[in-house]
Design a protein around this motif. Structure first.
Motif, PDB file in Angstrom:
ATOM      1  N   PRO A 183      -6.523   4.736  -8.076  1.00  5.48           N
ATOM      2  CA  PRO A 183      -5.315   4.550  -7.497  1.00  5.48           C
ATOM      3  C   PRO A 183      -5.483   3.318  -6.472  1.00  5.48           C
ATOM      4  CG  PRO A 183      -6.347   6.512  -6.481  1.00  5.48           C
ATOM      5  CD  PRO A 183      -7.208   6.050  -7.718  1.00  5.48           C
ATOM      6  N   PRO A 184      -4.232   2.762  -6.415  1.00  5.27           N
ATOM      7  CA  PRO A 184      -3.952   1.495  -5.506  1.00  5.27           C
ATOM      8  C   PRO A 184      -4.384   1.981  -4.272  1.00  5.27           C
ATOM      9  CG  PRO A 184      -2.142   1.587  -6.962  1.00  5.27           C
ATOM     10  CD  PRO A 184      -3.001   2.791  -7.053  1.00  5.27           C
ATOM     11  N   ASN A 185      -4.868   1.176  -3.435  1.00  5.58           N
ATOM     12  CA  ASN A 185      -5.684   1.156  -1.889  1.00  5.58           C
ATOM     13  C   ASN A 185      -5.584  -0.185  -1.187  1.00  5.58           C
ATOM     14  OD1 ASN A 185      -7.210   2.002   0.082  1.00  5.58           O
ATOM     15  ND2 ASN A 185      -8.517   3.200  -1.106  1.00  5.58           N
ATOM     16  N   ASP A 231      -1.966  -3.041   4.422  1.00  6.76           N
ATOM     17  CA  ASP A 231      -1.348  -2.015   3.663  1.00  6.76           C
ATOM     18  C   ASP A 231      -1.441  -1.875   2.257  1.00  6.76           C
ATOM     19  OD1 ASP A 231       0.640  -3.958   2.394  1.00  6.76           O
ATOM     20  OD2 ASP A 231       1.099  -4.442   4.607  1.00  6.76           O
ATOM     21  N   ILE A 232      -1.176  -0.932   1.518  1.00  9.55           N
ATOM     22  CA  ILE A 232      -1.517  -1.026  -0.050  1.00  9.55           C
ATOM     23  C   ILE A 232      -0.732  -2.221  -0.656  1.00  9.55           C
ATOM     24  CG2 ILE A 232      -1.165   0.298  -2.029  1.00  9.55           C
ATOM     25  CD1 ILE A 232      -1.496   2.977  -0.263  1.00  9.55           C
ATOM     26  N   GLN A 237      -1.666  -6.719  -4.360  1.00 13.15           N
ATOM     27  CA  GLN A 237      -1.213  -8.361  -4.657  1.00 13.15           C
ATOM     28  C   GLN A 237      -2.883  -9.009  -4.569  1.00 13.15           C
ATOM     29  OE1 GLN A 237       1.022 -10.378  -1.758  1.00 13.15           O
ATOM     30  NE2 GLN A 237       0.695 -12.363  -2.679  1.00 13.15           N
ATOM     31  N   ALA A 238      -3.624  -8.832  -3.494  1.00 18.46           N
ATOM     32  CA  ALA A 238      -4.831  -9.543  -3.401  1.00 18.46           C
ATOM     33  C   ALA A 238      -5.824  -9.210  -4.779  1.00 18.46           C
ATOM     34  CB  ALA A 238      -5.542  -8.977  -2.084  1.00 18.46           C
ATOM     35  N   ARG A 239      -5.959  -7.993  -5.161  1.00 18.89           N
ATOM     36  CA  ARG A 239      -6.723  -7.474  -6.159  1.00 18.89           C
ATOM     37  C   ARG A 239      -6.308  -8.196  -7.778  1.00 18.89           C
ATOM     38  NH1 ARG A 239      -6.750  -3.959 -10.985  1.00 18.89           N
ATOM     39  NH2 ARG A 239      -8.978  -3.295 -11.323  1.00 18.89           N
ATOM     40  N   GLU A 240      -4.809  -8.035  -7.803  1.00 18.38           N
ATOM     41  CA  GLU A 240      -4.321  -8.708  -8.866  1.00 18.38           C
ATOM     42  C   GLU A 240      -4.782 -10.208  -9.093  1.00 18.38           C
ATOM     43  OE1 GLU A 240      -0.378  -7.809  -9.144  1.00 18.38           O
ATOM     44  OE2 GLU A 240      -0.798  -5.475  -9.688  1.00 18.38           O
ATOM     45  N   ALA A 241      -4.786 -10.787  -7.958  1.00 22.93           N
ATOM     46  CA  ALA A 241      -4.990 -12.352  -7.930  1.00 22.93           C
ATOM     47  C   ALA A 241      -6.498 -12.701  -8.127  1.00 22.93           C
ATOM     48  CB  ALA A 241      -4.214 -12.963  -6.730  1.00 22.93           C
ATOM     49  N   THR A 242      -7.587 -11.813  -7.559  1.00 15.53           N
ATOM     50  CA  THR A 242      -8.667 -12.223  -7.474  1.00 15.53           C
ATOM     51  C   THR A 242      -9.527 -11.735  -8.405  1.00 15.53           C
ATOM     52  OG1 THR A 242      -9.099 -10.542  -5.741  1.00 15.53           O
ATOM     53  CG2 THR A 242      -8.488 -12.811  -4.984  1.00 15.53           C
ATOM     54  N   VAL A 255     -13.066  -6.918  -8.584  1.00 19.05           N
ATOM     55  CA  VAL A 255     -12.469  -6.567  -7.593  1.00 19.05           C
ATOM     56  C   VAL A 255     -11.816  -5.390  -7.974  1.00 19.05           C
ATOM     57  CG1 VAL A 255     -10.620  -6.940  -5.786  1.00 19.05           C
ATOM     58  CG2 VAL A 255     -12.208  -8.982  -6.546  1.00 19.05           C
ATOM     59  N   SER A 256     -12.068  -4.118  -7.438  1.00 12.43           N
ATOM     60  CA  SER A 256     -11.364  -2.924  -7.751  1.00 12.43           C
ATOM     61  C   SER A 256     -10.868  -2.195  -6.250  1.00 12.43           C
ATOM     62  CB  SER A 256     -12.429  -1.825  -8.335  1.00 12.43           C
ATOM     63  OG  SER A 256     -13.482  -1.616  -7.828  1.00 12.43           O
ATOM     64  N   TYR A 257     -10.222  -1.167  -6.418  1.00  9.67           N
ATOM     65  CA  TYR A 257      -9.698  -0.569  -5.377  1.00  9.67           C
ATOM     66  C   TYR A 257     -10.907   0.417  -4.916  1.00  9.67           C
ATOM     67  CZ  TYR A 257      -5.025  -2.003  -6.702  1.00  9.67           C
ATOM     68  OH  TYR A 257      -4.134  -2.517  -7.153  1.00  9.67           O
TER      69      TYR A 257
END
Length: 260
Positions: A183-185, A231-232, A237-242, A255-257
């Motif tokens: 889940p997002p973190n 914040d989540i 946003q950072a995870r999707e971009a990197t 890069v994962s949560y």
């Protein structure tokens, strides 16, 4: 019920099945549990007082009632308007879920009683005490807590060391999930980092995205690191971009949560 005892609402039937009728008191869920209770109550009072005088804001720090609160007004009309306009509002990064409370709070009973408010309140409290044993016997969460205490007493260890079944199951399931399905973190876990990568270069890369808190490298492990955002949504946003970003040597970082 709310000012003296909020146990009844915690066991409420899901809203789709049983929606409480209009009430002067609102039941609020999904509040940020990391915010200190006095600050949270002040914020709720400031937010809801724009709709009318707030008679009381009730919130507790015990495990069963964390992330929940009750806000009472002088009339159900004011409560309804506040609920309609504030439901879903992101307070401290979490969207509030608001419904009517199942019963009137002590402050409402006293207010509606007028000159006889104190007498009405005493009668209300007496009725609540009569129902309390029944309500507690039906409280599943309380029963689970009692089971933890009995188990701790049997083996002679602190209660906090006995993990509840629900928490244990959730932890096992989380550890079994592939990284892609976590889940997002707001905390990101970096893997496959080239050994020549410095903390400063990671700071520069992830600093391109808003609300970066810090980059934490692991002594003795140059291939992994943690990146935390405030914040989540920022973490997402950072995870999707990197994720899959190609480093100077051509190696792509994963890069994962972070796991809870």
């Amino acid at each position: 019920m709310m000012d003296g005892d909020v146990s009844g609402q915690a066991n409420a039937v899901p809203h789709a099945i049983q929606q409480p009728s209009a009430n002067e008191t609102l039941y609020i869920q999904n509040l940020n549990e990391n915010i200190k209770l006095p600050v949270l109550k002040q914020s709720l009072e400031a937010l809801f007082s724009t709709y009318g005088k707030v008679l009381s804001v009730i919130a507790h720090s015990n495990v069963r009632m964390r992330g929940q609160a009750f806000v009472s007004f002088k009339s159900s009309e004011i409560a309804t308007k506040a609920m309609q306009e504030v439901n879903g509002f992101p307070l401290y990064g979490k969207a509030m879920r608001i419904t009517y409370a199942k019963s009137k709070s002590d402050s409402v009973v006293k207010h509606l009683g007028g000159p006889d408010g104190e007498h009405a309140l005493e009668k209300h409290k007496a009725q609540r005490l009569e129902k309390k044993p029944i309500t507690r016997r039906r409280n599943i969460l309380r029963e689970r807590e009692m089971q933890r205490k009995r188990k701790a007493a049997e083996i002679g260890v602190p209660v906090d060391s006995i993990e509840s079944k629900s928490n244990s199951l959730a932890r096992v399931q989380a550890n079994q999930l592939p990284d892609e399905y976590l889940p997002p973190n707001k905390l990101l876990f970096l893997q496959h980092i080239p050994t020549t990568t410095t903390r400063e270069s990671l700071q520069s890369l992830f600093g391109n995205y808003p609300n970066l808190v810090e980059v934490r490298t692991i002594p003795g492990r140059s291939d992994i690191a943690f990146v935390e955002y405030s914040d989540i949504p920022s973490g997402v946003q950072a995870r999707e971009a990197t994720n899959g970003y190609a480093m100077p040597n051509g190696e792509r970082i994963k890069v994962s949560y972070a796991r809870a």
